[in-house]
Design a protein around this motif. Structure first.
Motif, PDB file in Angstrom:
ATOM      1  N   ILE A 151      35.196  26.662  18.161  1.00  0.00           N
ATOM      2  CA  ILE A 151      35.983  27.421  17.190  1.00  0.00           C
ATOM      3  C   ILE A 151      36.978  28.234  17.994  1.00  0.00           C
ATOM      4  O   ILE A 151      36.665  29.298  18.521  1.00  0.00           O
ATOM      5  CB  ILE A 151      35.062  28.305  16.332  1.00  0.00           C
ATOM      6  N   SER A 152      38.203  27.704  18.154  1.00  0.00           N
ATOM      7  CA  SER A 152      39.167  28.255  19.102  1.00  0.00           C
ATOM      8  C   SER A 152      40.476  28.661  18.425  1.00  0.00           C
ATOM      9  O   SER A 152      41.128  27.842  17.771  1.00  0.00           O
ATOM     10  CB  SER A 152      39.458  27.213  20.194  1.00  0.00           C
ATOM     11  N   THR A 197      38.601  33.307  21.168  1.00  0.00           N
ATOM     12  CA  THR A 197      39.686  34.013  20.470  1.00  0.00           C
ATOM     13  C   THR A 197      39.647  33.698  18.972  1.00  0.00           C
ATOM     14  O   THR A 197      40.658  33.346  18.357  1.00  0.00           O
ATOM     15  CB  THR A 197      41.068  33.639  21.067  1.00  0.00           C
ATOM     16  N   ALA A 198      38.482  33.818  18.390  1.00  0.00           N
ATOM     17  CA  ALA A 198      38.279  33.530  16.965  1.00  0.00           C
ATOM     18  C   ALA A 198      37.866  34.805  16.237  1.00  0.00           C
ATOM     19  O   ALA A 198      37.284  35.713  16.834  1.00  0.00           O
ATOM     20  CB  ALA A 198      37.225  32.443  16.795  1.00  0.00           C
ATOM     21  N   SER A 199      38.138  34.861  14.945  1.00  0.00           N
ATOM     22  CA  SER A 199      37.771  36.046  14.171  1.00  0.00           C
ATOM     23  C   SER A 199      37.297  35.650  12.777  1.00  0.00           C
ATOM     24  O   SER A 199      37.650  34.602  12.262  1.00  0.00           O
ATOM     25  CB  SER A 199      38.971  36.996  14.047  1.00  0.00           C
ATOM     26  N   ASP A 217      28.218  30.950  22.159  1.00  0.00           N
ATOM     27  CA  ASP A 217      29.064  31.819  22.980  1.00  0.00           C
ATOM     28  C   ASP A 217      30.157  32.423  22.109  1.00  0.00           C
ATOM     29  O   ASP A 217      30.851  31.700  21.378  1.00  0.00           O
ATOM     30  CB  ASP A 217      29.737  31.028  24.111  1.00  0.00           C
ATOM     31  N   VAL A 218      30.307  33.750  22.188  1.00  0.00           N
ATOM     32  CA  VAL A 218      31.379  34.464  21.491  1.00  0.00           C
ATOM     33  C   VAL A 218      32.255  35.069  22.585  1.00  0.00           C
ATOM     34  O   VAL A 218      31.858  36.048  23.236  1.00  0.00           O
ATOM     35  CB  VAL A 218      30.814  35.545  20.557  1.00  0.00           C
ATOM     36  N   THR A 219      33.443  34.488  22.842  1.00  0.00           N
ATOM     37  CA  THR A 219      34.197  34.822  24.045  1.00  0.00           C
ATOM     38  C   THR A 219      35.684  35.053  23.785  1.00  0.00           C
ATOM     39  O   THR A 219      36.206  34.757  22.720  1.00  0.00           O
ATOM     40  CB  THR A 219      34.062  33.682  25.087  1.00  0.00           C
ATOM     41  N   ARG A 220      36.339  35.594  24.818  1.00  0.00           N
ATOM     42  CA  ARG A 220      37.797  35.743  24.890  1.00  0.00           C
ATOM     43  C   ARG A 220      38.416  36.404  23.654  1.00  0.00           C
ATOM     44  O   ARG A 220      39.283  35.854  22.989  1.00  0.00           O
ATOM     45  CB  ARG A 220      38.458  34.403  25.168  1.00  0.00           C
ATOM     46  N   GLY A 221      37.920  37.597  23.346  1.00  0.00           N
ATOM     47  CA  GLY A 221      38.518  38.371  22.268  1.00  0.00           C
ATOM     48  C   GLY A 221      38.058  38.000  20.871  1.00  0.00           C
ATOM     49  O   GLY A 221      38.628  38.481  19.891  1.00  0.00           O
TER      50      GLY A 221
END
Length: 391
Positions: A151-152, A197-199, A217-221
């Protein structure tokens, strides 16, 4: 006087019995559903007691809690109903009827269901478009034995009632991107679900296990994520919140972890947090090997009304922190109304206030008493739904 034949009288009598049975059974089922709903957690109570949930699948979007908030952006005008009929996968030229076609090619609001039970072996990671719901209720769907979900740089995603396991690392290559265009994707670790980078992401009622790297994994913002009702088992590294120690942008990360079942045979990272904030509530921890909850780089965590059952042998301590870094001593881990069995213990931050989640009205929920945790998590993971007995 009007004469009625015995056959007419007999059929009238039978019809009366059938009508009585129909309405009585319907009333009984409704009553049973109501009673069943009272025993469920807040999310499940929102949709599972409805015997006609299949006709009202989109009711699910009103049931999410925590930082994801309500997922109402996923329905409404312009919604595409898409049914997966083909378990095959072509990462560059997805065919209509496959999961990748619905998740990557179709743009806008998409509600994906499955025609039948199926095992899906993805040739490359599945890149999911914004405003997509993958709804596996009513069937038994496995995504396994190769690439899994990514999920990017998207928003408003629901992953519901899927079994994801035996995910493997992937070499760089071409793949259909979340914008419906073929892109080059670099090396990907073997995670079940990876957020980049997902929200506004809701991961609910999935069963995840035995992957090469991690399960989530919840990563990069990435931020505004709710992880609920999942069953995490048979895994070394379970859940990572925060990309790496140097990725300061993750200071804005907010994640809710609620009603999940961890174990058996989980080693660490349930979750491991860097920089950001996590509210971990009403989860069941069935042992661990290294630790259950850990962190580095000044993370903040409120552990509330969780049940921690320590392993019979090995570490009894729930928490771990990475030391030797500048921010190593700034972590804030607080335990509120947790319960500890088999000698489990929780090293808390002393002398500072317990951070509140500061939820808005769409995110807020009441945390249940820890005595209810076994009951609230008894349906964690992908659930079996039938036409006769419901979910």
């Amino acid at each position: 006087m009007v004469y009625k034949s015995p056959n007419i009288i007999r059929w009238n009598f039978v019809l009366a019995i059938v009508i009585t049975i129909f309405f009585t059974s319907k009333f009984s089922f409704a009553k049973q559903s109501k009673l069943m709903g009272l025993k469920m957690n807040m999310i499940d109570r929102c949709w599972r007691p409805n015997p006609e949930w299949r006709k009202h699948r989109q009711q699910l979007v009103t049931c999410s809690i925590g930082y994801a908030g309500k997922m109402t952006n996923n329905i409404g005008k312009g919604l595409t109903h898409y049914k997966v009929t083909n378990p095959n996968d072509d990462p560059i030229n997805p065919q209509r009827g496959t999961l990748r076609y619905g998740a990557s090619v179709i743009q806008g609001k998409v509600w994906i269901t499955f025609k039948k039970d199926m095992d899906i072996k993805l040739m490359k990671p599945l890149l999911i478009s914004s405003f997509t719901t993958i709804d596996g209720r009513g069937v038994n769907v496995h995504v396994a034995d190769n690439a899994c979900l990514m999920i990017s740089k998207v928003t408003n995603i629901i992953i519901h009632n899927i079994r994801i396991h035996h995910c493997k690392a992937q070499t760089p290559g071409m793949v259909m991107g979340p914008n419906g265009k073929v892109i080059h994707l670099g090396q990907v670790d073997g995670d079940a679900i990876r957020l980049v980078t997902a929200s506004k992401i809701w991961i609910d009622h999935n069963t995840l296990y035995d992957c090469e790297d991690g399960l989530l994994d919840v990563t990069r913002g990435s931020t505004n994520v709710t992880v609920s009702n999942n069953w995490f088992r048979e895994q070394d590294k379970v859940m990572l919140l925060g990309h790496d120690d140097g990725y300061v942008r993750d200071i804005n990360m907010k994640v809710t972890v609620v009603y999940n079942h961890f174990g058996p045979n989980c080693n660490q990272r349930m979750p491991r947090i860097r920089h950001g904030y996590a509210h971990v509530a009403n989860n069941l921890y069935l042992g661990w090997m290294q630790y259950a909850i850990g962190g580095s780089m000044g993370p903040s965590l409120k552990s509330e009304s969780n049940l921690f059952i320590a392993p019979k042998v090995g570490s009894k301590e729930v928490t771990w922190r990475k030391i030797g870094h500048t921010n190593g001593d700034k972590w804030e881990f607080h335990s509120v109304r947790d319960s500890f069995e088999n000698g489990a213990s929780f090293a808390v931050t002393k002398g500072s206030r317990v951070q509140k989640p500061n939820y808005n009205k769409e995110q807020i929920f009441q945390v249940a008493d820890v005595k209810s945790v076994r009951f609230l998590t008894r349906s964690s993971g992908a659930i079996q739904c039938s036409k006769t007995s419901g979910c």
